[in-house]
Design an enzyme around this catalytic site. Structure first.
Site, PDB file in Angstrom:
ATOM      1  N   GLU A   1      34.833  -7.303  45.408  1.00  0.00           N
ATOM      2  CA  GLU A   1      35.993  -6.683  45.844  1.00  0.00           C
ATOM      3  C   GLU A   1      37.281  -7.004  45.055  1.00  0.00           C
ATOM      4  OE1 GLU A   1      34.560  -4.107  49.537  1.00  0.00           O
ATOM      5  OE2 GLU A   1      35.451  -6.116  50.016  1.00  0.00           O
TER       6      GLU A   1
ATOM      7  N   ASP B   1      26.513  -3.312  54.196  1.00  0.00           N
ATOM      8  CA  ASP B   1      27.808  -3.754  54.562  1.00  0.00           C
ATOM      9  C   ASP B   1      28.266  -3.460  55.978  1.00  0.00           C
ATOM     10  OD1 ASP B   1      30.186  -4.668  54.736  1.00  0.00           O
ATOM     11  OD2 ASP B   1      31.544  -3.187  53.793  1.00  0.00           O
TER      12      ASP B   1
ATOM     13  N   GLU C   1      34.146  -2.143  62.515  1.00  0.00           N
ATOM     14  CA  GLU C   1      34.473  -1.331  61.323  1.00  0.00           C
ATOM     15  C   GLU C   1      33.626  -0.074  61.050  1.00  0.00           C
ATOM     16  OE1 GLU C   1      34.160  -3.499  57.734  1.00  0.00           O
ATOM     17  OE2 GLU C   1      34.822  -1.929  56.464  1.00  0.00           O
TER      18      GLU C   1
HETATM   19  O1  GCW Z   1      33.259  -4.606  55.016  1.00  0.00           O
HETATM   20  C1  GCW Z   1      33.953  -4.743  53.821  1.00  0.00           C
HETATM   21  C2  GCW Z   1      35.234  -4.373  54.421  1.00  0.00           C
HETATM   22  C3  GCW Z   1      36.473  -5.128  53.798  1.00  0.00           C
HETATM   23  C4  GCW Z   1      36.113  -6.545  53.883  1.00  0.00           C
HETATM   24  C5  GCW Z   1      34.665  -6.733  53.170  1.00  0.00           C
HETATM   25  C6  GCW Z   1      34.133  -8.065  52.985  1.00  0.00           C
HETATM   26  C7  GCW Z   1      37.357  -8.533  54.142  1.00  0.00           C
HETATM   27  O2  GCW Z   1      35.584  -2.871  54.326  1.00  0.00           O
HETATM   28  O3  GCW Z   1      37.554  -4.918  54.624  1.00  0.00           O
HETATM   29  O4  GCW Z   1      37.114  -7.350  53.384  1.00  0.00           O
HETATM   30  O5  GCW Z   1      33.933  -5.944  53.615  1.00  0.00           O
HETATM   31  O6  GCW Z   1      33.266  -8.513  54.007  1.00  0.00           O
HETATM   32  O7  GCW Z   1      34.761  -8.920  52.254  1.00  0.00           O
END
Ligand code: GCW
Length: 655
Positions: free
Chosen positions: A274, A347, A375
């Site tokens: 990311e 995720d 989240e």
């Molecule tokens: O779940 C996703 C989130 C991001 C997060 C990323 C991660 C900290 O949307 O906000 O960043 O994973 O786990 O690195």
């Protein structure tokens, strides 16, 4: 008002009835050990505080049953293990001994005793012998130095970097007590999307103040580090892990940290994911990057390297990326490197099959990363009790000769914290249960979701058996409810872009394919679901053969994961006998109905709960009722726009 939830599960509300009689009769006396050890002091203090609450008055200082701490009992075993046992003395009075090989074990024993007493157990017959199942039981905070919290829904960060080191908020002590009470022994204080500020001279005294404050509670401090920090705060031209000046810089940083904080835990790293910098920017592997940092720490600490990696995948299935990048590196990591793997390969969705890396890298130390903050599960609204989600993963057989729990037990478990500066810490009363459950499961993955819920409810709200009997099943079914109304039958990643709150299965135009909900649902006029079998992305092949076989056939597999692995026609006959379309709709409805029934039942529990928290939860459930309908109705409307199928006949739950 039960302090509006600030006390968490450490309320120590006065006992009543026979439990009160027993404790009164026992008449506990906390024996002053005179030991200078800070953890022992803290244990004594907590015993006094807890007993004062439970008895309704300060415990007697003599003439009762002594509670004795023996914190150097010569026993060996896992760090943190303890025994608590009541004995009959010659004078006829009982004596309660908390013994352990070290003072932190004693502190854990004190908290365990208070838990038992809080739940109404008879002090005269207490008998506990416990040891943590895994060495690392950590909270990862995604807190930023400016006080914001990534994916945090409970207000601003609890860490006040601005006023540290001079000012240490009392909240930092209550935080440590809460953690110690459930055995959490490591805290990463900053976001994995890491600011390099944490590696500056300015932050060192702040970190030191926290580490010093938490040490008596058995908590080691860790930080997330930004891989390119040598450039940003070190003034170097490169962060190449093989460059001598880069190695020297990290070594110097580690040196400073250990000088200030002798038991500093180590570094958590998100690299090449990311948009974060990492070793691949220099054509080095994850192992080369991790090992360089590991060498800087030496045997003093640990590098925790995250396996959550993804970059633009083009045509590859995103869930395959971590396995593809890390599996070939098995055996290449230094001994003080741990690979931290999210529970599932996508995720933190409401339901995912377990991550295929578990059990697949026998020569790599691996820990599990769970997300306590919700989240993707409605954020801090309503009741979503996560122990069943984590248990599902922990209990899963990997097909490599061990369950996920057995794979991670030699190492540990990390949970992304859900704390904030809200009065109730977690933004919602019931989210406290998830912090609690995470700690309890990291202590012992064998505990059941049911037992953990009972413990939490009894300590946090009320021990009344009718209350517990009604509330616990609500909590236990709440996770399946959220799966049902959001993403039933193995659907995933259908949420709104960016904020991740609410449905958006129709979104299909984002720059990167794997950002789009439509990429995951693959719905069209004919059918729905992601084919991950051989005819599709073949992500299934990343699992051990016995496990892959169990998911390969849609007709025999557990349909909870059906559309995660298979693309099927709307008319496909599911195990219930209904068509896929009808089954999908009945699951959405079931989810909505479950939330309605939680809201109804909560109303009947009013007599057991203080007014503030009663209203707080009731309002939160009102939001969850809306959310559930929003998810169901928006999702169904979108699927209908593709398949033009009518809604099945049947009754809707009342609005
Ligand atoms: O779940 C996703 C989130 C991001 C997060 C990323 C991660 C900290 O949307 O906000 O960043 O994973 O786990 O690195």
């Amino acid at each position: 008002t039960a302090e509006d939830g600030y006390a968490l599960w450490l309320r120590y509300a006065p006992l009543t009835g026979s439990a009160k009689e027993r404790l009164d009769q026992f008449n506990p006396v906390v024996v002053q050990t005179g030991e200078a050890d800070p953890s022992v002091k803290v244990a004594e203090e907590e015993l006094r505080r807890g007993l004062t609450g439970l008895l309704g008055h300060v415990p007697a200082s003599s003439g009762g049953s002594p509670i004795v701490l023996a914190c150097n009992d010569g026993s060996s075993g896992a760090r943190g293990h303890f025994n608590v046992a009541a004995h009959q003395q010659a004078n006829g009075r009982s004596l309660l001994a908390i013994s352990a090989a070290d003072s932190v074990g004693c502190l854990y024993g004190a908290f365990a005793l208070l838990r038992e007493l809080s739940l109404g157990r008879d002090p005269a017959t207490v008998e506990l012998a416990q040891a943590p199942a895994m060495p690392l039981r950590m909270l990862d905070h995604w807190d930023n130095p400016d006080g914001t919290v990534e994916r945090g829904y409970a207000g601003r960060s609890i860490f006040d970097w601005w006023h540290l080191p001079e000012e240490l908020s009392p909240r930092m002590i209550d935080y440590a007590r809460a953690n110690a009470s459930i055995g959490i022994n490591g805290v990463v204080v900053n976001n994995v999307n890491a600011s390099p500020l944490f590696l500056t001279e300015r932050y060192l005294p702040k970190l030191k103040r926290l580490a010093d404050a938490w040490r008596p509670y058995g908590i080691r401090l860790y930080i997330s580090v930004r891989f390119s920090a040598p450039i940003e705060v070190g003034g170097l031209k490169t962060a190449d892990p093989l460059a001598p000046q880069v190695k020297a810089w990290w070594k110097a940083q580690a040196g400073k940290l250990y000088q200030a904080i002798p038991d500093f835990g180590g570094f958590l790293v998100k690299a090449n994911s990311e948009g974060q910098p990492g070793p691949q920017d220099y054509h080095r592997t994850h192992a080369q990057g991790a090992n360089m940092l590991a060498a800087a720490l030496g045997n003093r600490g640990t590098v925790i390297w995250r396996a959550f990696v993804y970059a633009s995948s083009g045509e590859t299935d995103r869930v395959k990326q971590a396995y593809e990048e890390f599996k070939p590196l098995d055996g290449k990591f230094a001994p003080n490197v741990i690979l931290q793997v999210k529970n599932g390969p996508l995720d933190f969705q409401p339901r995912e099959p377990f991550h295929p890396l578990f059990g697949a890298m026998p020569h790599t130390r691996m820990m599990l990363e769970a997300q306590i903050t919700r989240e993707y599960l409605g954020q801090a609204t309503g009741i979503v009790y996560l122990a069943p989600l984590w248990k599902e993963v922990l209990d899963a057989p990997t097909g490599h000769g061990a369950t996920v729990a057995q794979v991670i037990e030699p190492t540990g478990m990390a949970g992304v914290a859900n704390t904030g500066s809200d009065r109730d810490w977690t933004g919602d009363q019931f989210d406290q249960a998830n912090w609690y459950a995470f700690g309890r499961l990291a202590w012992s993955p064998a505990l059941s979701s049911d037992q953990i819920a009972r413990e939490w409810v009894g300590q946090t709200f009320s021990r009344n058996p009718n209350f517990v009997r009604q509330l616990v099943p609500m909590m236990l079914s709440s996770r399946q409810a959220v799966v049902d109304y959001m993403t039933p039958l193995g659907l995933a990643h259908q949420m709104g872009t960016g904020h991740h709150y609410g449905p958006a299965p129709w979104v299909c135009t984002l720059d990167r394919p794997e950002w789009n909900p439509c990429y995951y649902n693959r719905a069209d006029a004919e059918g729905i679901g992601f084919d991950r079998t051989r005819s599709g992305s073949d992500a299934l092949a990343q699992y051990a053969p016995s496990v892959a076989a169990q998911w390969a056939d849609p007709r025999t597999m557990d349909e909870n994961d059906l559309l995660w692995f298979h693309h099927l026609p709307w008319s496909y006959r599911t195990q219930s006998g209904k068509s896929l379309w009808d089954e999908l709709i009945s699951r959405y409805d079931r989810g909505v109905a479950a939330v309605d029934s939680m809201a109804r039942e909560w109303q009947t529990l009013q007599p057991y709960v203080d007014h503030e928290r009663f209203v707080d939860v009731a309002s939160s459930l009102a939001i969850q009722r809306k959310e559930a309908r929003w998810w169901r109705d928006a999702s169904i409307a979108y699927w209908q726009s593709l398949n033009h199928l009518p809604l099945p006949a049947g009754e809707r739950p009342p609005e």
